[in-house]
Enzyme design. Structure first.
Site, PDB file in Angstrom:
ATOM      1  CG  ASP A   7      -1.803   1.257   1.455  1.00 18.31           C
ATOM      2  OD1 ASP A   7      -2.399   1.563   0.338  1.00 18.31           O
ATOM      3  OD2 ASP A   7      -1.757   1.685   2.334  1.00 18.31           O
ATOM      4  CG  ASP A   9      -2.263   7.091   0.495  1.00 16.41           C
ATOM      5  OD1 ASP A   9      -1.484   7.215   0.275  1.00 16.41           O
ATOM      6  OD2 ASP A   9      -3.517   6.834   0.023  1.00 16.41           O
ATOM      7  CG  ASP A 131      -2.569   2.301   6.439  1.00 20.38           C
ATOM      8  OD1 ASP A 131      -2.707   2.090   5.335  1.00 20.38           O
ATOM      9  OD2 ASP A 131      -3.296   3.276   6.766  1.00 20.38           O
TER      10      ASP A 131
END
Length: 179
Positions: A7, A9, A131
């Site tokens: 990922d 972000d 996250d």
């Protein structure tokens, strides 16, 4: 060769610090990062400002790089097939900005290995580093939860607190001075 999806972000790009820095620049108020632990990402800033920032031109383009990500991802690419996967469709301005950001900070990642999507439920790989629980919970491979303030209370996943932890968990060596 095993496939890893990573990922962007709050894994490669430090959006939390970017929210806090943007808020301080515009409001003159410095927020304590520790006070954000356990706070849902959309509620990090008062008055729904996170969603305003996410829709602002230039926000994704100017996010700081999370330390160690560049060096560890380079090392991972020597051992794994690496794809950057970002759920970018909700914020249309982010598409161009995220690609420009990747080209600047991760020029060694080919455009062939960058995937922008709406939902990560279609992603198939051996390992996912993310996250967000919403992205990991449906993933069938090894799930690595990258620590961010909004996920500190989750205990259902293998946790990595930083890129040094990622390197250790995935068996790659990066000289200590570089991570």
């Amino acid at each position: 060769m095993a496939r890893i999806v990573i990922d962007m972000d709050n894994v490669m790009a430090d959006l939390t610090a970017h929210y806090v820095n943007s808020y301080e620049a515009s409001h003159g108020i410095k927020l304590d990062l520790q006070a954000l632990h356990g706070v849902p990402e959309g509620e990090v800033l008062p008055e729904g400002l996170v969603h305003k920032l996410l829709r602002s031109a230039g926000f994704f383009r100017t996010a700081p790089v999370i330390p160690g990500s560049q060096e560890v991802i380079k090392a991972l690419m020597e051992k794994y097939e690496v794809f950057i996967v970002s759920a970018a469709m909700e914020f249309p301005l982010s598409l161009k900005e995220k690609l420009e950001w990747l080209n600047e900070h991760f020029p060694f990642i080919s455009w062939h290995n960058i995937v922008f999507c709406g939902s990560k439920t279609i992603v198939e790989a051996d390992i996912m580093i993310d996250d967000y629980d919403k992205n990991l919970r449906h993933f069938k491979g090894r799930q690595l939860l990258f620590t961010a303030p909004h996920n500190v209370h989750l205990a259902d996943y293998e946790r990595v607190n930083n890129w040094e932890d990622v390197a250790a968990a995935l068996g790659v060596e990066v000289p200590a001075a570089r991570v």
